[in-house]
Design a protein around this motif. Sequence first.
Motif, short mmCIF file in Angstrom:
data_model
loop_
_atom_site.label_atom_id
_atom_site.label_comp_id
_atom_site.label_asym_id
_atom_site.label_seq_id
_atom_site.Cartn_x
_atom_site.Cartn_y
_atom_site.Cartn_z
N PRO A 187 -85.32 7.69 -56.89
CA PRO A 187 -85.88 8.82 -56.12
C PRO A 187 -84.87 9.31 -55.09
O PRO A 187 -84.18 8.52 -54.44
N ARG A 188 -84.79 10.63 -54.92
CA ARG A 188 -83.87 11.18 -53.92
C ARG A 188 -84.33 10.89 -52.51
O ARG A 188 -83.52 10.71 -51.59
N ASP A 189 -85.64 10.88 -52.30
CA ASP A 189 -86.19 10.71 -50.95
C ASP A 189 -86.74 9.30 -50.78
O ASP A 189 -87.61 8.87 -51.53
N TRP A 190 -86.23 8.60 -49.78
CA TRP A 190 -86.70 7.26 -49.46
C TRP A 190 -87.87 7.34 -48.48
O TRP A 190 -87.86 8.19 -47.58
N PRO A 191 -88.85 6.44 -48.61
CA PRO A 191 -89.86 6.34 -47.54
C PRO A 191 -89.19 6.02 -46.21
O PRO A 191 -88.24 5.22 -46.15
N ALA A 192 -89.68 6.63 -45.15
CA ALA A 192 -89.04 6.47 -43.84
C ALA A 192 -88.96 5.02 -43.42
O ALA A 192 -87.98 4.59 -42.78
N GLU A 193 -89.98 4.21 -43.79
CA GLU A 193 -89.97 2.81 -43.36
C GLU A 193 -88.91 2.00 -44.07
O GLU A 193 -88.55 0.90 -43.62
N LEU A 194 -88.39 2.51 -45.20
CA LEU A 194 -87.32 1.80 -45.92
C LEU A 194 -85.94 2.29 -45.50
O LEU A 194 -85.01 1.49 -45.35
N SER A 195 -85.80 3.59 -45.31
CA SER A 195 -84.48 4.09 -44.91
C SER A 195 -84.18 3.78 -43.45
O SER A 195 -83.04 3.47 -43.09
N ALA A 196 -85.21 3.83 -42.59
CA ALA A 196 -85.08 3.52 -41.16
C ALA A 196 -83.85 4.19 -40.56
O ALA A 196 -83.10 3.60 -39.79
N ARG A 197 -83.67 5.45 -40.89
CA ARG A 197 -82.43 6.13 -40.53
C ARG A 197 -82.23 6.28 -39.02
O ARG A 197 -81.11 6.27 -38.52
N HIS A 198 -83.31 6.46 -38.30
CA HIS A 198 -83.17 6.88 -36.91
C HIS A 198 -83.49 5.77 -35.90
O HIS A 198 -83.69 6.06 -34.72
N ILE A 199 -83.53 4.54 -36.35
CA ILE A 199 -83.83 3.47 -35.41
C ILE A 199 -82.64 2.54 -35.20
O ILE A 199 -82.77 1.50 -34.56
N ASP A 200 -81.49 2.89 -35.76
CA ASP A 200 -80.30 2.06 -35.60
C ASP A 200 -79.55 2.52 -34.36
O ASP A 200 -78.99 3.61 -34.34
N PRO A 201 -79.52 1.72 -33.30
CA PRO A 201 -78.90 2.18 -32.06
C PRO A 201 -77.43 1.78 -31.93
O PRO A 201 -76.82 2.01 -30.89
N PHE A 202 -76.85 1.21 -32.97
CA PHE A 202 -75.57 0.51 -32.77
C PHE A 202 -74.36 1.42 -32.77
O PHE A 202 -73.56 1.41 -31.85
N VAL A 203 -74.20 2.22 -33.82
CA VAL A 203 -72.96 2.96 -33.98
C VAL A 203 -73.04 4.31 -33.28
O VAL A 203 -73.99 5.06 -33.45
N ARG A 204 -72.01 4.61 -32.51
CA ARG A 204 -71.84 5.95 -31.94
C ARG A 204 -70.54 6.51 -32.48
O ARG A 204 -69.50 5.84 -32.42
N ALA A 205 -70.58 7.72 -32.97
CA ALA A 205 -69.37 8.33 -33.52
C ALA A 205 -68.39 8.60 -32.38
O ALA A 205 -68.73 9.20 -31.37
N GLN A 206 -67.16 8.14 -32.56
CA GLN A 206 -66.14 8.33 -31.53
C GLN A 206 -65.78 9.80 -31.41
O GLN A 206 -65.65 10.51 -32.39
N ARG A 207 -65.60 10.26 -30.20
CA ARG A 207 -65.21 11.63 -29.95
C ARG A 207 -63.77 11.69 -29.44
O ARG A 207 -63.19 10.68 -29.05
N GLY A 208 -63.25 12.88 -29.42
CA GLY A 208 -61.88 13.05 -28.96
C GLY A 208 -60.95 13.27 -30.13
O GLY A 208 -61.36 13.66 -31.23
N GLU A 209 -59.68 13.03 -29.92
CA GLU A 209 -58.67 13.32 -30.94
C GLU A 209 -58.88 12.46 -32.17
O GLU A 209 -59.10 11.25 -32.07
N SER A 210 -58.83 13.08 -33.33
CA SER A 210 -59.01 12.38 -34.59
C SER A 210 -57.67 12.28 -35.32
O SER A 210 -56.83 13.19 -35.23
#
Length: 270
Positions: free
Chosen positions: A243-266
């Motif tokens: 299935p293309r769409d995962w149940p929200a309780e399985l994907s848990a996309r928005h409850i991971d607080p760990f990674v922040r995308a680095q900003r600045g020069e790439s």
Amino acid sequence: MLIAQISDVHVGGARYDQDLLHVAIGEINAVEPDLVIVAGDLTDDGYPDQYPEAKQELAALECEQVVCVPGNHDARNVGYLSFEDTFGTRDTRLRLQMDGLEVALVAVDSSKPDLDEGEIGREHYGWIEEGFAGDADLRLFVCHHHLMPVPGTGRERNQVLDAGDVISLLRQLSVDLVLSGHRHVPYVWPVAGMFIVHSGTVSTQRTRGFPHPAYNLIRIEGGQIAVELCIPGSERQSLGEYPRDWPAELSARHIDPFVRAQRGESLAND
């Protein structure tokens, strides 16, 4: 939408089989994919004389949209420079309209010169986030190295060194498909709202747990993603319909607080 995924061509290698590549490309052209992904190791040693041959062979792909990333073999012997001279940028961000779908594609060079190990690198994280910003019907991430171990490949080696951070980041960015190569065994991992799809070696006999050269065809239709393993000139088999769409309780996309995308020069090419 139809995606053809090939990798680990290894032009110039001792176990490279040009006829296999010709058969695979003929089969891919026959099904007329919307997009072809070449997920690394186009050459065997990164030597300058191997790149023109690789370009000539892959030029037979008739698809208008072909995206290539280098692999660890391509980065040997300063081959990453030859890759740029032959195929262009090693990192790619695209927005594509395909079969009524808006596709966001981010492809990153995970190789490091003269190392088998791979790394996406935190300097890419903000650049990746920007590539997936905004609305899209399908989000594709491409790199050569594997983000998760692949069964049937022996002792685990060469996994992306920052794989945990990258998987977390891609989950937060609602990525649908991760397309990789490297381990020469086709496999699919459904994880964290994504499908991590590995392709085998398309044109060598350097096989492991799966004993045949292979490539993948990925079909996105309606609410389904289907992955088909193809042996050049031989049989095909399903690697699953998902299935293309995962149940929200399985994907848990928005409850991971760990990674922040680095900003600045790439350090990524833009």
